[in-house]
Write a protein that holds these residues in place. Structure first.
Motif, PDB file in Angstrom:
ATOM      1  N   HIS A 145     -18.051  62.315 -60.217  1.00 57.45           N
ATOM      2  CA  HIS A 145     -18.291  61.016 -59.602  1.00 57.45           C
ATOM      3  C   HIS A 145     -16.980  60.360 -59.160  1.00 57.45           C
ATOM      4  O   HIS A 145     -16.921  59.731 -58.100  1.00 57.45           O
ATOM      5  CB  HIS A 145     -19.031  60.104 -60.581  1.00 57.45           C
ATOM      6  CG  HIS A 145     -19.503  58.820 -59.983  1.00 57.45           C
ATOM      7  ND1 HIS A 145     -20.201  58.753 -58.791  1.00 57.45           N
ATOM      8  CD2 HIS A 145     -19.367  57.530 -60.393  1.00 57.45           C
ATOM      9  CE1 HIS A 145     -20.484  57.501 -58.500  1.00 57.45           C
ATOM     10  NE2 HIS A 145     -19.980  56.731 -59.457  1.00 57.45           N
ATOM     11  N   ALA A 146     -15.916  60.535 -59.945  1.00 61.29           N
ATOM     12  CA  ALA A 146     -14.610  59.997 -59.558  1.00 61.29           C
ATOM     13  C   ALA A 146     -14.155  60.591 -58.228  1.00 61.29           C
ATOM     14  O   ALA A 146     -13.631  59.889 -57.357  1.00 61.29           O
ATOM     15  CB  ALA A 146     -13.577  60.294 -60.646  1.00 61.29           C
ATOM     16  N   ALA A 147     -14.356  61.898 -58.076  1.00 61.12           N
ATOM     17  CA  ALA A 147     -13.984  62.563 -56.825  1.00 61.12           C
ATOM     18  C   ALA A 147     -14.819  62.047 -55.651  1.00 61.12           C
ATOM     19  O   ALA A 147     -14.307  61.843 -54.550  1.00 61.12           O
ATOM     20  CB  ALA A 147     -14.134  64.071 -56.971  1.00 61.12           C
ATOM     21  N   GLU A 148     -16.114  61.836 -55.895  1.00 60.49           N
ATOM     22  CA  GLU A 148     -16.969  61.283 -54.841  1.00 60.49           C
ATOM     23  C   GLU A 148     -16.475  59.910 -54.394  1.00 60.49           C
ATOM     24  O   GLU A 148     -16.423  59.618 -53.190  1.00 60.49           O
ATOM     25  CB  GLU A 148     -18.410  61.166 -55.338  1.00 60.49           C
ATOM     26  CG  GLU A 148     -19.141  62.496 -55.463  1.00 60.49           C
ATOM     27  CD  GLU A 148     -20.593  62.288 -55.847  1.00 60.49           C
ATOM     28  OE1 GLU A 148     -21.463  62.983 -55.275  1.00 60.49           O
ATOM     29  OE2 GLU A 148     -20.869  61.437 -56.727  1.00 60.49           O
ATOM     30  N   LEU A 149     -16.092  59.075 -55.346  1.00 67.37           N
ATOM     31  CA  LEU A 149     -15.596  57.735 -55.016  1.00 67.37           C
ATOM     32  C   LEU A 149     -14.290  57.806 -54.225  1.00 67.37           C
ATOM     33  O   LEU A 149     -14.077  57.033 -53.280  1.00 67.37           O
ATOM     34  CB  LEU A 149     -15.382  56.929 -56.301  1.00 67.37           C
ATOM     35  CG  LEU A 149     -16.644  56.534 -57.078  1.00 67.37           C
ATOM     36  CD1 LEU A 149     -16.267  55.905 -58.422  1.00 67.37           C
ATOM     37  CD2 LEU A 149     -17.502  55.567 -56.266  1.00 67.37           C
ATOM     38  N   ALA A 150     -13.403  58.726 -54.599  1.00 69.25           N
ATOM     39  CA  ALA A 150     -12.122  58.862 -53.896  1.00 69.25           C
ATOM     40  C   ALA A 150     -12.310  59.374 -52.473  1.00 69.25           C
ATOM     41  O   ALA A 150     -11.501  59.075 -51.579  1.00 69.25           O
ATOM     42  CB  ALA A 150     -11.198  59.798 -54.668  1.00 69.25           C
ATOM     43  N   MET A 151     -13.368  60.144 -52.248  1.00 70.29           N
ATOM     44  CA  MET A 151     -13.624  60.712 -50.915  1.00 70.29           C
ATOM     45  C   MET A 151     -14.395  59.756 -49.999  1.00 70.29           C
ATOM     46  O   MET A 151     -14.460  59.981 -48.787  1.00 70.29           O
ATOM     47  CB  MET A 151     -14.394  62.019 -51.060  1.00 70.29           C
ATOM     48  CG  MET A 151     -13.582  63.165 -51.640  1.00 70.29           C
ATOM     49  SD  MET A 151     -12.276  63.741 -50.539  1.00 70.29           S
ATOM     50  CE  MET A 151     -13.257  64.626 -49.299  1.00 70.29           C
ATOM     51  N   GLU A 152     -14.983  58.712 -50.571  1.00 71.25           N
ATOM     52  CA  GLU A 152     -15.786  57.777 -49.760  1.00 71.25           C
ATOM     53  C   GLU A 152     -14.946  57.169 -48.643  1.00 71.25           C
ATOM     54  O   GLU A 152     -13.827  56.708 -48.867  1.00 71.25           O
ATOM     55  CB  GLU A 152     -16.334  56.648 -50.646  1.00 71.25           C
ATOM     56  CG  GLU A 152     -17.633  56.987 -51.334  1.00 71.25           C
ATOM     57  CD  GLU A 152     -18.196  55.806 -52.101  1.00 71.25           C
ATOM     58  OE1 GLU A 152     -17.578  54.722 -52.092  1.00 71.25           O
ATOM     59  OE2 GLU A 152     -19.255  55.966 -52.727  1.00 71.25           O
ATOM     60  N   ASN A 153     -15.487  57.180 -47.454  1.00 71.46           N
ATOM     61  CA  ASN A 153     -14.892  56.504 -46.288  1.00 71.46           C
ATOM     62  C   ASN A 153     -13.568  57.103 -45.836  1.00 71.46           C
ATOM     63  O   ASN A 153     -12.858  56.497 -45.023  1.00 71.46           O
ATOM     64  CB  ASN A 153     -14.692  55.002 -46.568  1.00 71.46           C
ATOM     65  CG  ASN A 153     -15.994  54.317 -46.948  1.00 71.46           C
ATOM     66  OD1 ASN A 153     -17.031  54.566 -46.344  1.00 71.46           O
ATOM     67  ND2 ASN A 153     -15.942  53.457 -47.954  1.00 71.46           N
ATOM     68  N   ARG A 154     -13.199  58.272 -46.346  1.00 76.07           N
ATOM     69  CA  ARG A 154     -11.986  58.914 -45.840  1.00 76.07           C
ATOM     70  C   ARG A 154     -12.227  59.434 -44.429  1.00 76.07           C
ATOM     71  O   ARG A 154     -13.291  59.967 -44.117  1.00 76.07           O
ATOM     72  CB  ARG A 154     -11.570  60.081 -46.745  1.00 76.07           C
ATOM     73  CG  ARG A 154     -10.838  59.651 -48.020  1.00 76.07           C
ATOM     74  CD  ARG A 154     -10.173  60.864 -48.694  1.00 76.07           C
ATOM     75  NE  ARG A 154      -9.127  61.441 -47.858  1.00 76.07           N
ATOM     76  CZ  ARG A 154      -7.855  61.083 -47.898  1.00 76.07           C
ATOM     77  NH1 ARG A 154      -7.448  60.133 -48.730  1.00 76.07           N
ATOM     78  NH2 ARG A 154      -6.969  61.662 -47.121  1.00 76.07           N
TER      79      ARG A 154
END
Length: 376
Positions: free
Chosen positions: A295-304
């Protein structure tokens, strides 16, 4: 962006995973404290990268690609082809442990124009990470991002070391400023821990030192919950951190206990624990931690807008102790999200720095997986 990586085991020389000629690279060297105490380690890295900006930090485990290593040194050298970096340092002994003032002075050394992000590698034994972050962000009025972590010392809690362009030493805080209009940097964190037991009120604290819960000595109360595991403090505290909620509507922060004082009957935590805050014990499982990393990785990838070329991962020593032989699973979960083409480096820490999802201001966290993703 050009990147090379290498691993050092024992007295052997660094073994490079790939090769490339780099010009004035940022060289991140994360490693076992005993190995970084070697009088030869700085000269060895300097000989490999004569023009490098060399940053050291001790760890509670080293991360490279999808591997978690112990008792090694991992090196990641990065040449930014369209961007610039600026590295500054300070030491806690020069500020009489006024960590907020230290953070403000450190941040003031970075020109604000075109500054995209500050990545901090801090000593982890005595610093109040919350105060350090507050000081760094005090002058931050240009939307610059902030992330990083506190150095580790396996589960010994004896001392941590860091440095910039010199041999690693105690008390150092190193900040790396990233400049450039083409840079895209995102960061995020997530835990995966759940609360249990009664909620209690902090009735006496000072900064990051906890004295009383519900009017009773905090250390005595904590020991009753740990039972036989109390004999293994402070190591056993990593398995049962505290959830701290400062207000009714605030996001709960997880706080790891870094040290205990049997004489004063107190606990020193990695960040502030204000009086009046509500606290609960926390616990986790292997699957919860692996899912938290995903989930942390998903959050970091959001809107990139672009795929990350480099990922710096900082995860907590407490997560590693819970995961044990399955620690690499959380790195594999991250890699499944950010992709095989992203170079991964990082370490296990005594604390992580990153904003909550959807927020700008940085917080000190414990027991989280924190990612900082870079592309040019």
């Amino acid at each position: 962006m050009k990147i090379v990586q290498a691993i050092k085991k024992g007295d052997e020389p660094f073994v490079f995973q790939n090769s490339n000629q780099l010009k004035e690279p940022l060289v991140l060297v994360f490693g076992n404290r005993y190995m970084l105490e070697s009088e030869h380690i700085f000269n060895e890295v300097r000989a490999l990268f004569p023009e490098g900006h060399i940053v050291f930090g001790t760890t509670s485990g080293e991360i490279i690609d999808d591997k978690v290593l112990e008792g090694t040194v991992v090196l990641t050298a990065i040449e930014f082809e369209k961007s610039k970096i600026l590295v500054k340092r300070c030491n806690v002994k020069d500020y009489q442990h006024d960590d907020k003032k230290m953070g403000t002075k450190l941040a003031a050394q970075f020109p604000k124009e075109h500054l995209k992000h500050l990545f901090v590698i801090s000593e982890g034994s005595s610093v109040n990470g919350s105060a350090l972050i507050e000081g760094i962000e005090h002058l931050n009025n240009n939307g610059c991002g902030l992330s990083g972590g506190l150095c580790g010392d396996d589960d010994r809690f004896e001392k941590t070391l860091a440095s910039y362009n010199e041999s690693p030493k105690e008390g150092e805080i190193v900040a790396i400023g990233f400049y450039g209009d083409t840079l895209e940097i995102s960061s995020a964190n997530y835990g995966g821990w759940t609360t249990f037991g009664p909620e209690r009120i902090i009735t006496k604290s000072q900064g990051n030192i906890l004295y009383e819960l519900d009017g009773k000595p905090a250390l005595d109360l904590y020991k009753t919950y740990l039972g036989e595991k109390a004999k293994e403090l402070p190591k056993s505290a990593l398995l049962y951190p505290l959830s701290v909620k400062t207000t009714e509507n605030s996001e709960p922060l997880v706080r790891t206990i870094l040290n205990i004082d049997e004489v004063e009957n107190t606990m020193t935590l990695a960040g502030d624990i204000p009086e009046g805050a509500r606290v609960q014990l926390m616990m986790s499982s292997v699957d919860d931690i692996a899912n938290g990393a995903f989930h942390a990785a998903e959050l970091a990838m959001e809107n990139r807008k672009s795929s990350p070329e480099l990922a710096l991962l900082i995860s907590c020593i407490g997560r590693k102790l819970v995961m044990d032989q399955r620690t690499e699973e959380e790195i594999e979960e991250v890699k499944a999200v950010i992709g095989d083409n992203t170079v991964i480096s990082g370490f296990y820490s005594y604390g992580e720095m990153a904003p909550f999802s959807g927020q700008d201001s940085c917080k000190l966290h414990n027991q989280t997986m924190t990612l900082t993703l870079f592309s040019e």
